[in-house]
Design a protein around this motif. Sequence first.
Motif, PDB file in Angstrom:
ATOM      1  N   PHE A 116      28.525-111.155 -33.537  1.00 50.40           N
ATOM      2  CA  PHE A 116      28.745-110.212 -32.444  1.00 50.40           C
ATOM      3  C   PHE A 116      29.770-109.150 -32.840  1.00 50.40           C
ATOM      4  N   LEU A 117      29.319-107.903 -32.868  1.00 45.73           N
ATOM      5  CA  LEU A 117      30.170-106.786 -33.272  1.00 45.73           C
ATOM      6  C   LEU A 117      30.550-105.891 -32.101  1.00 45.73           C
ATOM      7  N   HIS A 118      29.976-106.141 -30.928  1.00 43.99           N
ATOM      8  CA  HIS A 118      30.196-105.274 -29.775  1.00 43.99           C
ATOM      9  C   HIS A 118      31.444-105.702 -28.998  1.00 43.99           C
ATOM     10  N   SER A 119      31.626-105.091 -27.816  1.00 43.57           N
ATOM     11  CA  SER A 119      32.841-105.304 -27.037  1.00 43.57           C
ATOM     12  C   SER A 119      32.902-106.646 -26.316  1.00 43.57           C
ATOM     13  N   GLY A 120      31.745-107.298 -26.163  1.00 44.59           N
ATOM     14  CA  GLY A 120      31.692-108.551 -25.418  1.00 44.59           C
ATOM     15  C   GLY A 120      31.219-108.378 -23.997  1.00 44.59           C
ATOM     16  N   ASN A 121      31.118-107.152 -23.520  1.00 39.64           N
ATOM     17  CA  ASN A 121      30.582-106.899 -22.178  1.00 39.64           C
ATOM     18  C   ASN A 121      29.074-107.116 -22.173  1.00 39.64           C
ATOM     19  N   GLY A 122      28.571-107.779 -21.127  1.00 40.59           N
ATOM     20  CA  GLY A 122      27.139-107.976 -20.994  1.00 40.59           C
ATOM     21  C   GLY A 122      26.564-109.106 -21.829  1.00 40.59           C
ATOM     22  N   MET A 123      27.409-110.002 -22.328  1.00 38.56           N
ATOM     23  CA  MET A 123      26.919-111.118 -23.137  1.00 38.56           C
ATOM     24  C   MET A 123      26.238-112.165 -22.261  1.00 38.56           C
ATOM     25  N   SER A 124      25.204-112.775 -22.802  1.00 39.99           N
ATOM     26  CA  SER A 124      24.551-113.880 -22.107  1.00 39.99           C
ATOM     27  C   SER A 124      25.420-115.125 -22.211  1.00 39.99           C
ATOM     28  N   GLU A 125      25.159-116.106 -21.349  1.00 35.59           N
ATOM     29  CA  GLU A 125      25.911-117.359 -21.413  1.00 35.59           C
ATOM     30  C   GLU A 125      25.684-118.047 -22.761  1.00 35.59           C
TER      31      GLU A 125
END
Length: 228
Positions: free
Chosen positions: A119-128
């Motif tokens: 995961f390289l993104h901000s962490g917003n919108g991640m699935s469980e």
Amino acid sequence: MNSEQRNHWNGQHKILTGIITKPGAHTEAVAIALELHTALYASEESNGQQATYEDSLWDQLLESTVRSYPVQTPGSRNSIVWHLWHSARIEDITMNILGADREQVLHTERFADRLQTPFLHSGNGMSERDVAALSREVNLGALAEYRRAVACRTRSILSSLEPGQLGMKATPAQFERVREEKAVLDSEQWLMDYWSGKTFAGQVLMPATRHNFVHLNKAMQVKQKLQK
């Protein structure tokens, strides 16, 4: 961070909010921003200073507690790992791409590999499922190092700012870099819209200081719940 320290931190943040966009108060604003930021992130070893908020969080913290997900706490089900990783990612993206127009610490110091997570993104919108995977698999030593590196870079950027620069906004080209580097998921356009309305001062007030404070609070709630 005890109640007295938290009250002082909040009071200083209120002062900073009132002066950060005033060129004549630039030196004072940067000094307060650095003070607030330093109080949140882990301190350097053997520096003899008062423990920071992150120091207190890591003190006697069990790995099982750090990685536990989901956790039922007020306002969040996320793990301590996620809170620490997410807040550092947000700061890395905003301070470096949108603020200083520099490369992310994630890439310049090879943390994209060292964290051992895809995961390289901000962490917003991640699935469980993704939050569970991150919580289970991330390299905790690398995460601690990443946070220190992000903090060091932010302080370097703040210290080098000239009067007036805090009032500037990111350019369309900088926002395009966020998209190209996949630092924000396509589904989270609201976050890009939110950032587009902020000056550099706004990024310092929220992602670099207040946002970290909020997520450390949530991480501490998890620790207190699981390690009574």
